[in-house]
Design a protein around this motif. Structure first.
Motif, PDB file in Angstrom:
ATOM      1  N   ILE A   1       0.850  -1.200   0.000  1.00 57.58           N
ATOM      2  CA  ILE A   1       0.000   0.000   0.000  1.00 57.58           C
ATOM      3  C   ILE A   1       0.881   1.243   0.000  1.00 57.58           C
ATOM      4  O   ILE A   1       1.807   1.372   0.808  1.00 57.58           O
ATOM      5  N   GLY A   2       0.602   2.142  -0.906  1.00 56.88           N
ATOM      6  CA  GLY A   2       1.367   3.383  -1.018  1.00 56.88           C
ATOM      7  C   GLY A   2       2.476   3.313  -2.042  1.00 56.88           C
ATOM      8  O   GLY A   2       2.968   4.352  -2.481  1.00 56.88           O
ATOM      9  N   LEU A   3       2.892   2.106  -2.423  1.00 55.07           N
ATOM     10  CA  LEU A   3       3.916   1.980  -3.450  1.00 55.07           C
ATOM     11  C   LEU A   3       3.321   2.275  -4.824  1.00 55.07           C
ATOM     12  O   LEU A   3       2.131   2.054  -5.059  1.00 55.07           O
ATOM     13  N   THR A   4       4.164   2.777  -5.716  1.00 56.42           N
ATOM     14  CA  THR A   4       3.725   2.861  -7.103  1.00 56.42           C
ATOM     15  C   THR A   4       3.823   1.479  -7.738  1.00 56.42           C
ATOM     16  O   THR A   4       4.529   0.580  -7.228  1.00 56.42           O
ATOM     17  N   LEU A   5       3.112   1.293  -8.842  1.00 53.56           N
ATOM     18  CA  LEU A   5       3.198   0.007  -9.534  1.00 53.56           C
ATOM     19  C   LEU A   5       4.624  -0.273  -9.988  1.00 53.56           C
ATOM     20  O   LEU A   5       5.085  -1.418  -9.957  1.00 53.56           O
ATOM     21  N   ARG A   6       5.342   0.796 -10.389  1.00 57.93           N
ATOM     22  CA  ARG A   6       6.738   0.622 -10.795  1.00 57.93           C
ATOM     23  C   ARG A   6       7.584   0.199  -9.595  1.00 57.93           C
ATOM     24  O   ARG A   6       8.451  -0.678  -9.704  1.00 57.93           O
ATOM     25  N   GLY A   7       7.316   0.783  -8.452  1.00 54.61           N
ATOM     26  CA  GLY A   7       8.046   0.404  -7.250  1.00 54.61           C
ATOM     27  C   GLY A   7       7.739  -1.020  -6.818  1.00 54.61           C
ATOM     28  O   GLY A   7       8.617  -1.742  -6.338  1.00 54.61           O
ATOM     29  N   PHE A   8       6.483  -1.412  -6.982  1.00 49.05           N
ATOM     30  CA  PHE A   8       6.085  -2.793  -6.672  1.00 49.05           C
ATOM     31  C   PHE A   8       6.891  -3.776  -7.524  1.00 49.05           C
ATOM     32  O   PHE A   8       7.416  -4.769  -7.018  1.00 49.05           O
ATOM     33  N   GLU A   9       7.000  -3.491  -8.818  1.00 51.57           N
ATOM     34  CA  GLU A   9       7.750  -4.379  -9.704  1.00 51.57           C
ATOM     35  C   GLU A   9       9.237  -4.377  -9.355  1.00 51.57           C
ATOM     36  O   GLU A   9       9.899  -5.415  -9.449  1.00 51.57           O
ATOM     37  N   ASP A  10       9.758  -3.204  -8.936  1.00 51.18           N
ATOM     38  CA  ASP A  10      11.172  -3.130  -8.575  1.00 51.18           C
ATOM     39  C   ASP A  10      11.485  -4.019  -7.372  1.00 51.18           C
ATOM     40  O   ASP A  10      12.564  -4.610  -7.296  1.00 51.18           O
ATOM     41  N   GLU A  11      10.543  -4.096  -6.434  1.00 52.41           N
ATOM     42  CA  GLU A  11      10.756  -4.901  -5.226  1.00 52.41           C
ATOM     43  C   GLU A  11      10.858  -6.391  -5.553  1.00 52.41           C
ATOM     44  O   GLU A  11      11.486  -7.148  -4.818  1.00 52.41           O
TER      45      GLU A  11
END
Length: 638
Positions: free
Chosen positions: A230-240
């Motif tokens: 929650i709060g992450l961008t979709l790009r950040g989610f993929e980076d993780e």
């Protein structure tokens, strides 16, 4: 000048072939409709319309399917595969062993069953040999098809050719009459495939879960209130989860679906992310972000009005549970089926952890779930199962998974109790592709199933009984010793094939009775073969091959056998050569994924396209003609 009955039968046959080519209706439905048209037109007497169901070829096919089921369920084939295919050998030896085993099994059991059983092994071999799955699956599929032409019971076209030979007053072919030519063709074909042919197979990305390459399955995950996402961008989610190669291909928020959403969009509570990932990647995402699969969180399949209602799981449902038997990631094994609406006994509700499995299933052409969604069949309510993901030629769906209309060749990632999965497979006609946990091997029953099959083969080969009676006795023995449970006896029969054969046999008889078969025979002989017997033999085989590539092989054999007999009679040559040519041609459907079920079965797992098959199929069909025609002239001289 043709007579009215001849014009009518040609009209029915033409309409039937056009419907076969169209492909929108099942082959058995088309054949039955053609039979009814013949009855109405007076071409087939009403009293004889259903004689095909008692035909020896139809009875034998049904019995072979039952005996094949016994070999599958008791673990006899698994035992043989483990001891035949080397685990550490190189490409040449491994491919030779795999294709040799597939071809051998197909000579004595249903080749679709043989293919389904060997697919998980083929996938493991492809990983070990650093090949794409398709580069092993297509050779295996073609090898099992080739193996079917080596014996009388190996494939329905052989049985059909034998039945037409008997109707012509020449008697049935024996069990191994097909072996000299069939074995030569199969041996040369298999050697060609594992030495050269597999290199012609396109290296496509596969579309499956744990045992397939990444980017195959599409699934939905729900973001709960306490998720780190929650709060992450979709790009950040993929980076993780970059190492897992999982990709967000869609987002569902407040019943609004966004395909290819912008990477800067931030994730909110109760969002549903559409991920394209392999099973390991999916497990990583679940573990890192404390999220759950949407199909695990939804309460019921659907309400009567057809709208989806997704509710969080209870705390009890979210507790970690051990997964002792499965080799799949523990995160996935924690998942349990959702609450079912139907009231069940306590013993059914309290399933052990070991009984919950994750399996990959392939949707076959004749499956009852084709053109239906998980919602349509009430998957959760009826079976207690969850469809976690769907693989379809690498393209993400544009609708909710539970509403997605399934197609032939789709791959399904299913989760639930093993007995419920078994019931689902039995009722729908899907094929399990993962580790086979639906049946526990039984050494005693495996030995009995092999003994029963060998007894039927020997009885037929020695001429003690006709094939239908010998294999009928085998089915009786199967019922007595329970190598196939009685409740599965009838479900193990491929009824569309039975109806197809039973409907086409009277139609073929009408072609002969009206003289239509002789007219076609004279046309092919005079205009194409120019009166040359060897050229006519080649024309019959090539014509049969072409038709078999675009319609069912059994239907092709039933249509071409009377024509082949007419050509042989017109030339005054040995009809056996032409019957054999039809049987071989009908068994060689290598150019398309629709000519044979084994070719369809690998469409999704191999990541293939329609036009990929001819690259190996065309040279293989040319090789079959080059080998079989001289062999026929030697073994069955004109």
């Amino acid at each position: 000048m043709m007579t009215p009955p001849q014009m009518l039968i040609f009209a029915v046959i033409t309409a039937m072939l056009l419907l076969f080519f169209w492909g929108r209706l099942r082959h058995d439905v088309v054949a039955f409709a053609a039979l009814m048209a013949c009855v109405v037109a007076g071409l087939v007497p009403a009293s004889d319309a259903f004689n095909g169901f008692s035909h020896p070829a139809v009875i034998t096919v049904a019995c072979v399917l039952i005996l094949s089921k016994g070999l599958q369920d008791t673990g006899a084939v698994d035992w043989l595969a483990r001891r035949t295919i080397p685990r550490e050998a190189g490409r040449f030896t491994s491919m030779a062993a795999l294709l040799g085993l597939g071809a051998t099994l197909s000579g004595f059991m249903n080749n679709v069953g043989a293919m389904a059983l060997l697919m998980p092994i083929a996938i493991q071999v492809s990983h070990r040999l650093d090949l794409t799955q398709g580069q092993v699956l297509m050779p295996l599929a073609f090898g099992t098809i080739l193996g079917g032409m080596t014996t009388l019971i190996g494939t329905p076209p052989n049985l059909i050719a034998s039945s037409f030979r008997n109707d012509a007053g020449l008697g049935h072919f024996s069990m191994f009459d097909f072996t000299p030519v069939g074995l030569a063709v199969a041996a040369v074909g298999v050697v060609f495939i594992f030495v050269i042919g597999w290199r012609l197979v396109p290296a496509r990305e596969a579309t499956s879960g744990e045992s397939f390459d990444p980017g195959a399955y599409v699934t939905e995950v729900r973001i709960p209130a306490n998720s780190k996402a929650i709060g992450l961008t979709l790009r950040g989610f993929e980076d993780e989860i970059e190492d897992s190669h999982a990709v967000v291909v869609g987002l569902l928020r407040n019943d609004v679906r966004m395909m290819a959403p912008h990477g800067g969009r931030r994730i909110k509570e109760n969002d549903i992310l559409v991920l394209e990932a392999e099973v390991d990647a999916l497990a990583e995402a679940l573990a890192v972000f404390d999220i759950k699969l949407e199909e695990k969180g939804s309460a019921a399949d659907q309400e009567p009005d057809g709208e989806d209602y997704a509710t969080p799981q209870s705390d009890a449902e979210q507790k970690p549970e051990a997964a002792k038997k499965s080799s799949l990631p523990a995160t996935l094994e924690k998942l349990r089926p959702g609450q079912q609406k139907d009231t069940q006994a306590d013993s059914d509700k309290r399933r052990s952890d070991d009984d919950i499995v994750l399996r990959e299933l392939a949707v076959l052409p004749g499956s009852t779930i084709v053109d239906h969604s998980a919602t349509d069949i009430a998957l959760r309510r009826r079976f207690g199962l969850n469809m976690l993901a769907v693989g379809r030629e690498g393209r993400p769906p544009h609708t909710r998974l539970r509403q997605l209309k399934l197609k032939s060749g789709d791959l399904l990632l299913m989760h639930g109790p093993s007995d419920a999965l078994f019931e689902f497979v039995k009722e729908t006609g899907c094929v399990p592709l993962g580790e086979r946990a639906l049946h526990m091997p039984d050494t005693r029953l495996a030995i009995l199933s092999v003994v029963i099959l060998l007894g039927a083969v020997v009885t037929t080969a020695t001429g003690l009984l006709p094939a239908a009676a010998a294999f009928g006795l085998g089915v009786l023995a199967t019922m007595l010793v329970r190598t196939v449970p009685l409740r599965q006896l009838y479900t193990s029969i491929d009824w569309p094939v039975i109806v197809l054969l039973a409907a086409l046999i009277p139609i073929a008889g009408a072609m002969q009775d009206t003289g239509a078969a002789d007219i076609l025979a004279r046309f092919l002989l005079d205009t194409v073969a120019q009166g040359n017997a060897i050229a006519a033999l080649v024309v019959v085989m090539v014509t049969t091959m072409f038709l078999s590539d675009v319609m069912n092989n059994a239907a092709t054999a039933a249509v071409l056998c009377p024509i082949a007999l007419g050509i042989a009679n017109t030339l005054g040559v040995n009809a056996d050569s032409f019957f054999m040519a039809v049987a071989i041609g009908a068994s060689c459907a290598f150019l398309t994924p629709i000519g044979h079920q084994n070719a369809t079965l690998i469409l999704g797992p191999g990541g293939f396209r329609f036009g990929d098959y001819w690259r190996l199929g065309l040279p293989l069909e040319m090789l079959v003609v080059a080998v079989s025609v001289p062999a026929l002239l030697v073994v069955w001289p004109l």
